[in-house]
Scaffold this active site. Structure first.
Site, PDB file in Angstrom:
ATOM      1  N   CYS A   8       1.367  -0.673   0.884  1.00 22.08           N
ATOM      2  CA  CYS A   8      -0.026  -0.936   1.265  1.00 22.08           C
ATOM      3  C   CYS A   8      -0.146  -2.412   1.637  1.00 22.08           C
ATOM      4  O   CYS A   8       0.868  -3.039   1.987  1.00 22.08           O
ATOM      5  CB  CYS A   8      -0.995  -0.526   0.152  1.00 22.08           C
ATOM      6  SG  CYS A   8      -0.807  -1.430  -1.392  1.00 22.08           S
ATOM      7  N   ASN A  11      -0.170  -4.511  -2.467  1.00 23.29           N
ATOM      8  CA  ASN A  11       0.702  -3.964  -3.523  1.00 23.29           C
ATOM      9  C   ASN A  11       0.104  -4.176  -4.921  1.00 23.29           C
ATOM     10  O   ASN A  11       0.820  -4.329  -5.902  1.00 23.29           O
ATOM     11  CB  ASN A  11       2.132  -4.566  -3.451  1.00 23.29           C
ATOM     12  CG  ASN A  11       3.170  -3.841  -4.301  1.00 23.29           C
ATOM     13  OD1 ASN A  11       4.119  -4.443  -4.781  1.00 23.29           O
ATOM     14  ND2 ASN A  11       3.016  -2.544  -4.494  1.00 23.29           N
ATOM     15  N   CYS A  13      -3.269  -2.374  -5.549  1.00 25.42           N
ATOM     16  CA  CYS A  13      -4.209  -1.263  -5.790  1.00 25.42           C
ATOM     17  C   CYS A  13      -3.599   0.106  -5.481  1.00 25.42           C
ATOM     18  O   CYS A  13      -3.426   0.924  -6.383  1.00 25.42           O
ATOM     19  CB  CYS A  13      -5.474  -1.434  -4.957  1.00 25.42           C
ATOM     20  SG  CYS A  13      -6.398  -2.930  -5.340  1.00 25.42           S
ATOM     21  N   ARG A  14      -3.282   0.362  -4.209  1.00 26.36           N
ATOM     22  CA  ARG A  14      -2.901   1.713  -3.812  1.00 26.36           C
ATOM     23  C   ARG A  14      -1.422   2.042  -4.004  1.00 26.36           C
ATOM     24  O   ARG A  14      -1.077   3.061  -4.622  1.00 26.36           O
ATOM     25  CB  ARG A  14      -3.295   1.960  -2.342  1.00 26.36           C
ATOM     26  CG  ARG A  14      -4.784   1.985  -2.115  1.00 26.36           C
ATOM     27  CD  ARG A  14      -5.129   1.850  -0.647  1.00 26.36           C
ATOM     28  NE  ARG A  14      -4.770   0.525  -0.139  1.00 26.36           N
ATOM     29  CZ  ARG A  14      -4.786   0.165   1.127  1.00 26.36           C
ATOM     30  NH1 ARG A  14      -5.123   1.058   2.043  1.00 26.36           N
ATOM     31  NH2 ARG A  14      -4.467  -1.057   1.483  1.00 26.36           N
ATOM     32  N   SER A  15      -0.532   1.208  -3.468  1.00 24.95           N
ATOM     33  CA  SER A  15       0.893   1.580  -3.537  1.00 24.95           C
ATOM     34  C   SER A  15       1.467   1.588  -4.958  1.00 24.95           C
ATOM     35  O   SER A  15       2.362   2.399  -5.234  1.00 24.95           O
ATOM     36  CB  SER A  15       1.747   0.746  -2.576  1.00 24.95           C
ATOM     37  OG  SER A  15       1.681  -0.623  -2.850  1.00 24.95           O
ATOM     38  N   ASP A 117      -8.763   1.419   1.419  1.00 27.09           N
ATOM     39  CA  ASP A 117      -8.520   0.280   0.542  1.00 27.09           C
ATOM     40  C   ASP A 117      -9.685   0.150  -0.441  1.00 27.09           C
ATOM     41  O   ASP A 117     -10.805  -0.144  -0.026  1.00 27.09           O
ATOM     42  CB  ASP A 117      -8.407  -0.976   1.420  1.00 27.09           C
ATOM     43  CG  ASP A 117      -7.976  -2.176   0.620  1.00 27.09           C
ATOM     44  OD1 ASP A 117      -8.019  -2.107  -0.621  1.00 27.09           O
ATOM     45  OD2 ASP A 117      -7.596  -3.171   1.242  1.00 27.09           O
TER      46      ASP A 117
END
Ligand code: 4NP
Length: 144
Positions: A8, A11, A13-15, A117
């Site tokens: 993402c 690195n 929050c999402r990934s 995001d």
């Protein structure tokens, strides 16, 4: 597929969620797949995941607090068999860096949609949505 890198922007929050959810599924199903995550940006290198990602993961029984952010490198495109972008802008950045073994996570069950995001959203709800979306796509991606 023996190795997968989730990417993402930050690195944080999402990934990290994708990495941890994948690791959990791999362990539960005794699969032989290495997973990791990284960000296209450098702002958060060395940082732990954002508070709401730690919180949403914990709520679902996964501890991600020990993960640390890193930036993606061109070497990653050789080290990992599959590079999985969380949104279209991550995909475009990775493509521009030379990644060819590249897909978007939303292709696995969400019609190619971006995983939005959640960093700039207010509140926790966005993280719940993002968790559900990531979990469902990661499972579809890893299903033997
Ligand atoms: P992520 O979220 O890409 O899901 O880790 C973000 C975290 C931080 C920033 C952007 C996105 N930032 O610009 O600082």
């Amino acid at each position: 597929m023996k190795s997968i890198l989730f990417v993402c922007l930050g690195n944080i929050c999402r990934s990290p969620l994708a990495e941890a959810i994948a690791r959990e599924y791999i362990k539960k199903n005794s699969l032989d797949i290495v997973v990791d995550s990284a960000g296209t940006g450098s702002w958060h290198i060395g940082e732990a995941p954002c508070e709401n990602s730690i919180k949403v993961a914990k709520k679902h029984g996964i501890d991600i607090s020990m993960l640390r952010a890193r930036q993606v490198t061109k070497q990653d495109f050789e080290r990992f068999e599959l590079i999985v972008a969380l949104d279209s802008s991550n995909y475009a950045d990775l493509k521009a860096m030379g990644a060819s073994n590249l897909v978007k996570l939303g292709e696995y069950g969400y019609n190619g949609e971006d995983v939005p995001d959640p960093y700039f959203f207010n509140g926790f709800e966005g993280f719940e949505k993002v968790f559900t979306m990531i979990e469902s796509c990661v499972v579809n991606l890893l299903k033997p």
